[in-house]
Structures are given as C-alpha cells and as structure tokens.
Design an enzyme around this catalytic site. Structure first.
Site, short mmCIF file in Angstrom:
data_model
loop_
_atom_site.label_atom_id
_atom_site.label_comp_id
_atom_site.label_asym_id
_atom_site.label_seq_id
_atom_site.Cartn_x
_atom_site.Cartn_y
_atom_site.Cartn_z
N GLU A 166 40.20 -5.87 7.54
CA GLU A 166 39.21 -6.73 8.19
C GLU A 166 37.93 -5.95 8.37
OE1 GLU A 166 42.20 -6.46 10.22
OE2 GLU A 166 43.12 -8.33 9.53
N TYR A 201 33.23 -1.65 0.36
CA TYR A 201 34.41 -2.37 -0.14
C TYR A 201 34.08 -3.15 -1.42
CZ TYR A 201 36.05 -1.23 4.55
OH TYR A 201 36.40 -0.56 5.69
C1 LIG Z 1 31.31 2.48 6.33
C2 LIG Z 1 31.47 4.00 6.25
C3 LIG Z 1 32.96 4.35 6.41
C4 LIG Z 1 30.96 4.47 4.86
O1 LIG Z 1 31.23 5.85 4.74
P1 LIG Z 1 30.40 6.79 3.71
O2 LIG Z 1 31.19 8.04 3.54
O3 LIG Z 1 29.00 6.91 4.16
O4 LIG Z 1 30.45 5.92 2.38
P2 LIG Z 1 30.28 6.50 0.89
O5 LIG Z 1 29.26 7.58 0.89
O6 LIG Z 1 31.62 6.80 0.32
O7 LIG Z 1 29.65 5.23 0.18
C5 LIG Z 1 30.27 4.59 -0.93
C6 LIG Z 1 29.48 3.33 -1.24
O8 LIG Z 1 29.48 2.45 -0.12
C7 LIG Z 1 28.21 1.79 -0.02
N1 LIG Z 1 27.55 2.21 1.23
C8 LIG Z 1 28.01 3.12 2.12
N2 LIG Z 1 27.16 3.21 3.16
C9 LIG Z 1 26.14 2.37 2.91
C10 LIG Z 1 24.96 2.02 3.61
N3 LIG Z 1 24.64 2.59 4.80
N4 LIG Z 1 24.14 1.09 3.09
C11 LIG Z 1 24.43 0.50 1.89
N5 LIG Z 1 25.54 0.80 1.17
C12 LIG Z 1 26.38 1.71 1.68
C13 LIG Z 1 27.42 2.23 -1.24
O9 LIG Z 1 27.73 1.31 -2.28
C14 LIG Z 1 28.02 3.58 -1.53
O10 LIG Z 1 27.88 3.97 -2.87
P3 LIG Z 1 26.53 4.74 -3.33
O11 LIG Z 1 26.33 5.88 -2.38
O12 LIG Z 1 26.86 5.16 -4.74
O13 LIG Z 1 25.43 3.73 -3.22
C15 LIG Z 1 30.59 4.72 7.33
O14 LIG Z 1 29.29 4.16 7.32
C16 LIG Z 1 31.17 4.62 8.74
O15 LIG Z 1 31.96 5.47 9.16
N6 LIG Z 1 30.75 3.59 9.50
C17 LIG Z 1 31.22 3.41 10.89
C18 LIG Z 1 32.68 2.99 10.93
C19 LIG Z 1 32.91 1.70 10.16
O16 LIG Z 1 32.14 0.77 10.24
N7 LIG Z 1 34.05 1.65 9.44
C20 LIG Z 1 34.44 0.49 8.67
C21 LIG Z 1 35.23 -0.43 9.52
S1 LIG Z 1 35.76 -1.89 8.62
#
Ligand SMILES: CC(C)(COP(=O)(O)OP(=O)(O)OC[C@H]1O[C@@H](n2cnc3c(N)ncnc32)[C@H](O)[C@@H]1OP(=O)(O)O)[C@@H](O)C(=O)NCCC(=O)NCCS
Length: 141
Positions: free
Chosen positions: A98, A110
């Site tokens: 979710e 995702y």
């Molecule tokens: C969502 C979260 C887990 C992403 O972690 P991350 O390590 O920064 O993600 P990644 O670097 O592996 O990103 C992979 C892809 O996701 C997308 N993405 C990640 N963060 C993004 C952002 N801030 N804006 C747009 N796209 C994003 C991009 O497509 C990215 O690929 P790219 O870098 O080649 O463009 C992180 O922002 C987080 O911890 N957020 C708070 C907790 C949360 O919301 N968890 C999800 C609950 S459902």
C-alpha cells in the site's frame, strides 16, 4: 536484518512515518518465520530497510524507508530488488503493498520497478487521513 540493526530501523521508522512500528514489533519480526526483512548498510549505519511477510506464496511489503541523506542513490531500488530475489528463493510469486496517494517519490519508485495498481483502500491511513493505492508485482518462479 539482524538484532543489532533493530534500534536504527526503529529510529528511521519514527523519522519517516506518522504511525511508526515500535522497536518491539520490529524485533518480533526476527522471530517470525513468515517475515523477511533486509537492511542496506553504509558501514554499520542502516541507510535503509525493507520488510515483508509471506503467506501461502503471496508477500506483503510492510514498509520500506531510506535515511533522508541517503536518498536518490538507488538504495530503495536495490532493497526491493534484493527482497524480490530472496522471495523467489522462498517460492513467493508476488509482492503487494500500500502507498499513500500523495507519496510521489514512493509511487515513482514502484512504477520504475514495474508495480501495477490493483486497487484503492478508502481512508486507509491516519495522520493525515488518506486513501491507499494497492500496488502489486508478480513474477513466474
Ligand atoms: C520512497 C523512498 C523509499 C525512496 O528511496 P530512495 O533510496 O531515495 O529511492 P531510489 O534512489 O532507489 O530511487 C529509485 C527510483 O525511484 C524514483 N524516485 C525515488 N525518489 C524520488 C523522488 N523524490 N522524486 C521522484 N522520483 C523518485 C525514481 O524513479 C528513482 O529512479 P532514478 O533515481 O533513476 O530517477 C524514500 O524517499 C523514503 O524513504 N521515503 C520515506 C518513506 C516512504 O515514503 N516509504 C514508502 C512507503 S509506501
């Protein structure tokens, strides 16, 4: 994830979520044979984690989070790909999760990994109240 990572995972939960899992709940996952959690490490620091539970070959992802200063470096992508690789070995064939409607970074993550929207739960979240999108990725074993 091992016992030595639990405190850091709980701290990251508090930073990232309005309704965080407690340290005790996270620790109990280590004892649960249905659970599979991974951490991403930078030295001994937990940069991120992903947690899941599998029942009858179907897995739910409970949470994924990355430390704010470690984001946009592919950590979450590596965690979820690692989770899926481990789940295949455990004979799970799908991963469902979710996500908040408004969580654009997570939704982009995702989408990049090939998850498809399969439903919506009205008012699923609290603090603030919001719908959840249900996303799913399936694979063949
Ligand atoms: C969502 C979260 C887990 C992403 O972690 P991350 O390590 O920064 O993600 P990644 O670097 O592996 O990103 C992979 C892809 O996701 C997308 N993405 C990640 N963060 C993004 C952002 N801030 N804006 C747009 N796209 C994003 C991009 O497509 C990215 O690929 P790219 O870098 O080649 O463009 C992180 O922002 C987080 O911890 N957020 C708070 C907790 C949360 O919301 N968890 C999800 C609950 S459902």
């Amino acid at each position: 994830m091992a016992q030595c990572h639990i405190a850091q995972v709980a701290e990251l939960e508090k930073i990232c979520f309005a309704d965080p899992w407690s340290e005790k709940s996270i620790a109990s996952e280590l004892e649960n044979p249905l659970s599979y959690w991974l951490v991403a490490l930078e030295g001994s620091t937990v940069a991120g984690y992903a947690g899941s539970q599998t029942v009858l070959g179907e897995t739910d992802m409970m949470n994924v989070a990355v430390r704010p200063e470690c984001r946009r470096q592919g950590v979450a992508e590596a965690l979820i790909e690692g989770l899926i690789a481990g789940l295949k070995e455990r004979e799970s064939h799908c991963l469902t999760l979710e996500v908040r409607d408004s969580n654009a970074p997570a939704r982009a993550l995702y989408e990049k990994l090939g998850f498809l929207e399969v439903g919506r739960r009205k008012n699923y979240y609290r603090n603030p109240g919001e719908d959840a999108l249900i996303l799913r990725k399936e694979w063949t074993l």
